[in-house]
Design a protein around this motif. Sequence first.
Motif, PDB file in Angstrom:
ATOM      1  N   ASN A   1       6.991   4.865  -3.125  1.00  0.00           N
ATOM      2  CA  ASN A   1       8.180   5.549  -2.589  1.00  0.00           C
ATOM      3  C   ASN A   1       9.303   5.667  -3.620  1.00  0.00           C
ATOM      4  OD1 ASN A   1       6.815   5.854  -0.233  1.00  0.00           O
ATOM      5  ND2 ASN A   1       8.154   4.601   1.007  1.00  0.00           N
ATOM      6  N   GLY A   2       8.927   6.027  -4.832  1.00  0.00           N
ATOM      7  CA  GLY A   2       9.910   6.248  -5.887  1.00  0.00           C
ATOM      8  C   GLY A   2      10.368   4.989  -6.616  1.00  0.00           C
TER       9      GLY A   2
ATOM     10  N   SER B   1       0.845  -1.198   0.000  1.00  0.00           N
ATOM     11  CA  SER B   1       0.000   0.000   0.000  1.00  0.00           C
ATOM     12  C   SER B   1       0.878   1.245   0.000  1.00  0.00           C
ATOM     13  CB  SER B   1      -0.883  -0.003   1.255  1.00  0.00           C
ATOM     14  OG  SER B   1      -1.610   1.216   1.331  1.00  0.00           O
ATOM     15  N   ASP B   2       0.336   2.326  -0.542  1.00  0.00           N
ATOM     16  CA  ASP B   2       1.039   3.612  -0.459  1.00  0.00           C
ATOM     17  C   ASP B   2       0.530   4.431   0.730  1.00  0.00           C
ATOM     18  OD1 ASP B   2      -1.461   4.214  -1.463  1.00  0.00           O
ATOM     19  OD2 ASP B   2      -0.721   5.415  -3.150  1.00  0.00           O
ATOM     20  N   LYS B   3      -0.287   3.813   1.569  1.00  0.00           N
ATOM     21  CA  LYS B   3      -0.814   4.489   2.768  1.00  0.00           C
ATOM     22  C   LYS B   3       0.063   4.133   3.970  1.00  0.00           C
ATOM     23  CE  LYS B   3      -5.569   4.485   1.085  1.00  0.00           C
ATOM     24  NZ  LYS B   3      -5.358   3.866  -0.218  1.00  0.00           N
ATOM     25  N   PRO B   4       0.723   5.146   4.568  1.00  0.00           N
ATOM     26  CA  PRO B   4       1.675   4.882   5.659  1.00  0.00           C
ATOM     27  C   PRO B   4       1.091   4.179   6.885  1.00  0.00           C
ATOM     28  CG  PRO B   4       1.987   7.101   4.805  1.00  0.00           C
ATOM     29  CD  PRO B   4       0.741   6.556   4.160  1.00  0.00           C
ATOM     30  N   ASP B   5      -0.234   4.200   7.048  1.00  0.00           N
ATOM     31  CA  ASP B   5      -0.820   3.533   8.218  1.00  0.00           C
ATOM     32  C   ASP B   5      -1.063   2.039   7.985  1.00  0.00           C
ATOM     33  OD1 ASP B   5      -2.847   4.280   6.347  1.00  0.00           O
ATOM     34  OD2 ASP B   5      -4.373   3.954   7.885  1.00  0.00           O
TER      35      ASP B   5
ATOM     36  N   SER C   1       8.704  -0.533   4.205  1.00  0.00           N
ATOM     37  CA  SER C   1       9.601   0.584   4.537  1.00  0.00           C
ATOM     38  C   SER C   1      10.705   0.125   5.478  1.00  0.00           C
ATOM     39  CB  SER C   1       8.818   1.728   5.181  1.00  0.00           C
ATOM     40  OG  SER C   1       7.890   2.266   4.270  1.00  0.00           O
ATOM     41  N   TYR C   2      10.332  -0.640   6.486  1.00  0.00           N
ATOM     42  CA  TYR C   2      11.302  -1.173   7.440  1.00  0.00           C
ATOM     43  C   TYR C   2      12.342  -2.042   6.718  1.00  0.00           C
ATOM     44  CZ  TYR C   2      13.255  -4.159  11.094  1.00  0.00           C
ATOM     45  OH  TYR C   2      14.119  -4.846  11.909  1.00  0.00           O
ATOM     46  N   LEU C   3      11.872  -2.947   5.882  1.00  0.00           N
ATOM     47  CA  LEU C   3      12.796  -3.831   5.174  1.00  0.00           C
ATOM     48  C   LEU C   3      13.735  -3.036   4.270  1.00  0.00           C
ATOM     49  CD1 LEU C   3      10.310  -6.726   4.325  1.00  0.00           C
ATOM     50  CD2 LEU C   3      12.168  -6.786   6.018  1.00  0.00           C
ATOM     51  N   ARG C   4      13.194  -2.043   3.596  1.00  0.00           N
ATOM     52  CA  ARG C   4      14.027  -1.200   2.725  1.00  0.00           C
ATOM     53  C   ARG C   4      15.103  -0.487   3.541  1.00  0.00           C
ATOM     54  NH1 ARG C   4      11.904   3.779  -1.034  1.00  0.00           N
ATOM     55  NH2 ARG C   4      13.746   3.928  -2.349  1.00  0.00           N
TER      56      ARG C   4
END
Length: 141
Positions: free
Chosen positions: A58-59, A26-30, A38-41
């Motif tokens: 995220n690009g 998802s592109d929704k941060p929640d 995001s964490y894995l990245r």
Amino acid sequence: MPLLNGDEEISGVLRKYRNIAVVGISDKPDRDSYRVASYLREHGYSIIPVNPTLKEWNGIRAYPSLSSIPGDLKVEVVDIFRKPEAVTEVVREGLQLKPRVFWMQEGVVNREAADLAVQNGVDVVMDRCMMKEHRRLLGGK
């Protein structure tokens, strides 16, 4: 190729494989899929976003399906954020990419999909969060 449950097996997956296709990102941060990816990245993994409603995450270019990922992008782990009843089709489609592991996130349990993966020589982690396991086993923050 088994269903992986032990800490040693799971930490081995997290140490060895770096290229992760995140199905249902998802592109929704929640959303969990956003937070986990995001964490894995942030911890050095390469994320391949898979969601038919996103052009990018995220690009990073997103793909509408596993089958649309180009062959030159090596997918080692397919991390699945989908309802359990949708997972068999994800595994069926993902097998063509020859991943090493199908990882079904916490709350995602599909025995048929797991059996299909194992029968095709792919390891499975089921009902576990990749981020939580990374934090617990490898000490990520």
